[in-house]
Every structure is written in structure tokens, then in C-alpha cells.
Design an enzyme around this catalytic site. Structure first.
Site, PDB file in Angstrom:
ATOM      1  N   ASP A   5      12.093 -12.498   8.630  1.00 15.33           N
ATOM      2  CA  ASP A   5      12.260 -13.182   7.341  1.00 15.33           C
ATOM      3  C   ASP A   5      13.596 -12.748   6.735  1.00 15.33           C
ATOM      4  O   ASP A   5      13.823 -11.557   6.533  1.00 15.33           O
ATOM      5  CB  ASP A   5      11.106 -12.787   6.413  1.00 15.33           C
ATOM      6  CG  ASP A   5      11.108 -13.577   5.111  1.00 15.33           C
ATOM      7  OD1 ASP A   5      12.146 -14.196   4.795  1.00 15.33           O
ATOM      8  OD2 ASP A   5      10.085 -13.565   4.416  1.00 15.33           O
TER       9      ASP A   5
ATOM     10  N   LYS B 229       1.946 -18.948   4.208  1.00 15.27           N
ATOM     11  CA  LYS B 229       2.779 -19.399   3.097  1.00 15.27           C
ATOM     12  C   LYS B 229       3.518 -18.216   2.462  1.00 15.27           C
ATOM     13  O   LYS B 229       3.070 -17.079   2.565  1.00 15.27           O
ATOM     14  CB  LYS B 229       1.867 -20.068   2.061  1.00 15.27           C
ATOM     15  CG  LYS B 229       2.554 -20.801   0.934  1.00 15.27           C
ATOM     16  CD  LYS B 229       1.502 -21.513   0.083  1.00 15.27           C
ATOM     17  CE  LYS B 229       2.153 -22.141  -1.140  1.00 15.27           C
ATOM     18  NZ  LYS B 229       2.666 -21.147  -2.101  1.00 15.27           N
TER      19      LYS B 229
ATOM     20  N   ASN C  93      -6.171 -12.867   1.284  1.00 22.16           N
ATOM     21  CA  ASN C  93      -5.705 -11.788   0.412  1.00 22.16           C
ATOM     22  C   ASN C  93      -5.937 -12.138  -1.069  1.00 22.16           C
ATOM     23  O   ASN C  93      -6.136 -13.301  -1.419  1.00 22.16           O
ATOM     24  CB  ASN C  93      -4.204 -11.566   0.686  1.00 22.16           C
ATOM     25  CG  ASN C  93      -3.716 -10.213   0.191  1.00 22.16           C
ATOM     26  OD1 ASN C  93      -4.515  -9.335  -0.120  1.00 22.16           O
ATOM     27  ND2 ASN C  93      -2.421 -10.048   0.111  1.00 22.16           N
TER      28      ASN C  93
ATOM     29  N   LYS D 238       2.099 -11.396   3.520  1.00 19.42           N
ATOM     30  CA  LYS D 238       2.250 -11.272   4.987  1.00 19.42           C
ATOM     31  C   LYS D 238       2.840  -9.925   5.381  1.00 19.42           C
ATOM     32  O   LYS D 238       2.392  -9.304   6.344  1.00 19.42           O
ATOM     33  CB  LYS D 238       3.170 -12.386   5.518  1.00 19.42           C
ATOM     34  CG  LYS D 238       2.563 -13.765   5.533  1.00 19.42           C
ATOM     35  CD  LYS D 238       3.413 -14.742   6.310  1.00 19.42           C
ATOM     36  CE  LYS D 238       4.839 -14.807   5.820  1.00 19.42           C
ATOM     37  NZ  LYS D 238       4.958 -15.294   4.444  1.00 19.42           N
ATOM     38  N   THR D 239       3.866  -9.474   4.638  1.00 16.90           N
ATOM     39  CA  THR D 239       4.527  -8.219   5.005  1.00 16.90           C
ATOM     40  C   THR D 239       3.564  -7.038   4.888  1.00 16.90           C
ATOM     41  O   THR D 239       3.512  -6.178   5.773  1.00 16.90           O
ATOM     42  CB  THR D 239       5.780  -7.979   4.137  1.00 16.90           C
ATOM     43  OG1 THR D 239       6.684  -9.058   4.348  1.00 16.90           O
ATOM     44  CG2 THR D 239       6.470  -6.679   4.495  1.00 16.90           C
ATOM     45  N   THR D 240       2.780  -7.001   3.819  1.00 18.49           N
ATOM     46  CA  THR D 240       1.788  -5.927   3.647  1.00 18.49           C
ATOM     47  C   THR D 240       0.780  -5.965   4.795  1.00 18.49           C
ATOM     48  O   THR D 240       0.467  -4.932   5.398  1.00 18.49           O
ATOM     49  CB  THR D 240       1.056  -6.083   2.298  1.00 18.49           C
ATOM     50  OG1 THR D 240       2.013  -6.024   1.246  1.00 18.49           O
ATOM     51  CG2 THR D 240       0.035  -4.978   2.094  1.00 18.49           C
TER      52      THR D 240
END
Length: 356
Positions: A55, A26, A252, A31-33
Site C-alpha cells: 500500500d 476496503k 472488524n 487491514k494493516t492491524t
């Protein structure tokens, strides 16, 4: 909590045959980290790693604090980690040559829903494959976008079928029109269909690799909340439907009981999170589940990413747990000392009794 087995991403790092790693979930769950840290960890065990952001709201540049473009760029501080940011919606216009052929294909593609994106993805994969990276990490857009990427081979197939039906329907009209406008045979329907067929071949070849669990895996990132749990379940179900291997979940922003929490808000959030954590462990008992702590600051820059990466390979230990371990270790040490003294006392008593 005690019976929840803590997992890590060590299995992903140890799978030497992996070629593609998708990181999905979601929006706003980190997600990027997570994909950035995964690529850093992979760079420590692989010869060359490429991380690609698909993205449109690119965050790789923010995560690494370095500007990235559609061309793979070496990440500062590394000799084998590269990053690139592409927008699948428009990328093929930039990647293709500027001649009329690409322009015409682009116009035609716009008339078939979804094929535009499929062609872009095919172009990107063709480019990536020629670069020969050991492993490629995809930092994908939110769930729906990830699923669209996986549907692209079938979209291309449908698009080609539609083009063929138009060819049969209108006969040589298209060829006549291209000649009439002085475009020549290079712009005929066969040339365009040939170009689309070439893209289809690339995307089908990669799609076979995507369905091979030895070569591809998907890591789902989420947070311990209802919507994220629901989205993760949807993603896992869809990945299974597309035969994409997935056996890693990263949860996370977990609030751990690091010390005596006085805040009523934090206590309420911890209680709420625990409810969803229990559900994650119940639903995905055969997955590697990695829990990451909620931090007071953002994780940006290579040094911060490297520092945070330790929680990906070693389960996070809350301060309270660490204190408890230390207390127990001290207690064990004290008891061992008492036991030693008691054994020595016993020996002395035995010797005295023996003499008597």
C-alpha cells in the site's frame, strides 16, 4: 445471533503448506492491524515470516511502531518475523541496477499501460523468492489495487505482445537507433524483450502458486456496514474468478453489548451492524468468520498487537455473555448442591423405612 457460528483464523495457522497470504478489503477497515497480527501469530508456528506492505500509504511502521523500508527488517522483539514496505508503482527503479538498461526498460514500460506496475511486482517477487521465507503475508492497498496485482501476469503478457508487434512493425530500426546513440547490442530490442520475458517467467511461476489453494489464501477484512459488505462481495467474486482461494473473513470494529448500553447512538449502531452481520453470515455460511470488537483506542505497538491477537484464535465473549455464563455456572453449582442434599435425604428416609 445465537445460531451464528463463531469462527477464527486457526485454520490459516494450521495450514502448514501455505506460502502466500493476501489480506485485502476496503480502505480504512483495519487491514494493516489484521495482517500484522496474522504475521505475529504465524511467527509462533512457522520458522520465518515476512510481511510486505504494498500500500503506497504505508502503515506497517505505525502498527509496529518501527521504521521499515524496501529491505526486509527484523521486527523488534522477534527472531523470525521480518517486515518491508514497497511501492509497486516505482519499486523496480530502486531495485534494479542504475545502468542504462534498466532506465531504458523503464522508459519503454511507461508507454504500455499497467506494465510498469507488473514489472515492479515481478522484481519484488523475484527478490522475495530468493529469501526463502516459510510464509509471506501481503498487506495490500484497497480492493482495486489487490485485483490489479492479480492481473499483472496477463498485463505483462499483453505488454510483451505489444513489444513484439512493434519489433515486427519497425524491423531493425530500433537496433539501428540504439547503435547510433552508442548503446551497443546490450540495449537492443532482443535484450529488452529478454529482460521482460525473464520477469514474465517469474510472475507466471508465482501466479501458479497463487492459484494453488494449498499454497495461497486470501483473508478479507471488512466492517459491518453496507459499503464494506458490497466491497467484500466484489473482492470474493474477483478472487474466485482469478482462482485464488478464500475462506476467511474478519469483521472488524463490531460493537458488542458488553453492558447495559444507555447511548441511543450506540444502540442505533448496534442495530445497524447486526443487520449487516446477519447478511455476512447468510452470504458466507461456509467461511470462517472472525468478529473483532471495536476498541476505544488504536492497536499500535507489538505488545498491543499481541494482546489483541487472542481474539483471532478464540471468539470474543462480550462482558454480558461472560456475566451470564458465570450466573448460570453459579446456578448449576447451587442446583447440584441441592440435588446432593436431596439424594442424601432420600437415602436417610430409605434406611429408616428399611429398619421399620
Amino acid at each position: 445471533m445465537a445460531d451464528q457460528v463463531e469462527g477464527t483464523v486457526q485454520n490459516v495457522l494450521e495450514q502448514e503448506s501455505l506460502k502466500w497470504v493476501f489480506v485485502g478489503g476496503k480502505g480504512g477497515v483495519g487491514k494493516t492491524t489484521c495482517s500484522s497480527i496474522l504475521s505475529i501469530l504465524l511467527a509462533s508456528v512457522r520458522s520465518s515470516v515476512l510481511i510486505i506492505s504494498t500500500d503506497p500509504a504505508h502503515n506497517l511502521s505505525d502498527a509496529f511502531q518501527q521504521r521499515f523500508t524496501k529491505t526486509p527488517t527484523l521486527v523488534n522483539g522477534f527472531s523470525n518475523l521480518y517486515a518491508m514496505e514497497v511501492d509497486p508503482a516505482v519499486e523496480h527503479e530502486d531495485m534494479g541496477s542504475s545502468d542504462g538498461m534498466d532506465s531504458l526498460v523503464s522508459e519503454l514500460a511507461g508507454a504500455i499501460p499497467g506494465i510498469d506496475e507488473a514489472m515492479s511486482f515481478a522484481e519484488m517477487l523475484k527478490l522475495v523468492q530468493t529469501m526463502d521465507y516459510s510464509v509471506i503475508v501481503f498487506d495490500t492497498a484497497p480492493t482495486d489495487h489487490t485485483l490489479r496485482l492479480l492481473q499483472l501476469p496477463s498485463v505483462l503478457e499483453k505488454g510483451l505482445a505489444k513489444m513484439m508487434s512493434l519489433k515486427n512493425k519497425f524491423g531493425g530500426l530500433f537496433n539501428q537507433m540504439t547503435r547510433m546513440f552508442g548503446m551497443g547490442d546490450d540495449f537492443g530490442e532482443d535484450a529488452i524483450l529478454g529482460k521482460l520475458e525473464g520477469m514474465k517467467d517469474v510472475i507466471e511461476q508465482v501466479n501458479k502458486q497463487f492459484k494453488d489453494p494449498d499454497m495461497t489464501t486470501s483473508v478479507c477484512v471488512c466492517i459491518p456496514e453496507f459499503l464494506s459488505l458490497y466491497e467484500t462481495e466484489r473482492l470474493v467474486q474477483e478472487l474466485t474468478k482469478f482462482e485464488i482461494d478464500t475462506h476467511n473473513i474478519i469483521i472488524n470494529q463490531v460493537i458488542f453489548d458488553d453492558e447495559d448500553v444507555e447511548s441511543k447512538l450506540l444502540k442505533a449502531r448496534m442495530k445497524m451492524q447486526q443487520k449487516y452481520l446477519d447478511q455476512f453470515y447468510m452470504l458466507y455460511d461456509d467461511f470462517n468468520i472472525t468478529k473483532l470488537p471495536l476498541l476505544p483506542e488504536e492497536v499500535t505497538g507489538v505488545e498491543a498487537l499481541k494482546a489483541f491477537s487472542r481474539h483471532f484464535t478464540t471468539p470474543y465473549q462480550p462482558l454480558a455473555s461472560r456475566d451470564q455464563v458465570e450466573r448460570l455456572e453459579q446456578r448449576v453449582s447451587g442446583l447440584q448442591h441441592q440435588l446432593k442434599e436431596a439424594e442424601e435425604e432420600l437415602e436417610r428416609v430409605k434406611r429408616g423405612k428399611h429398619r421399620a
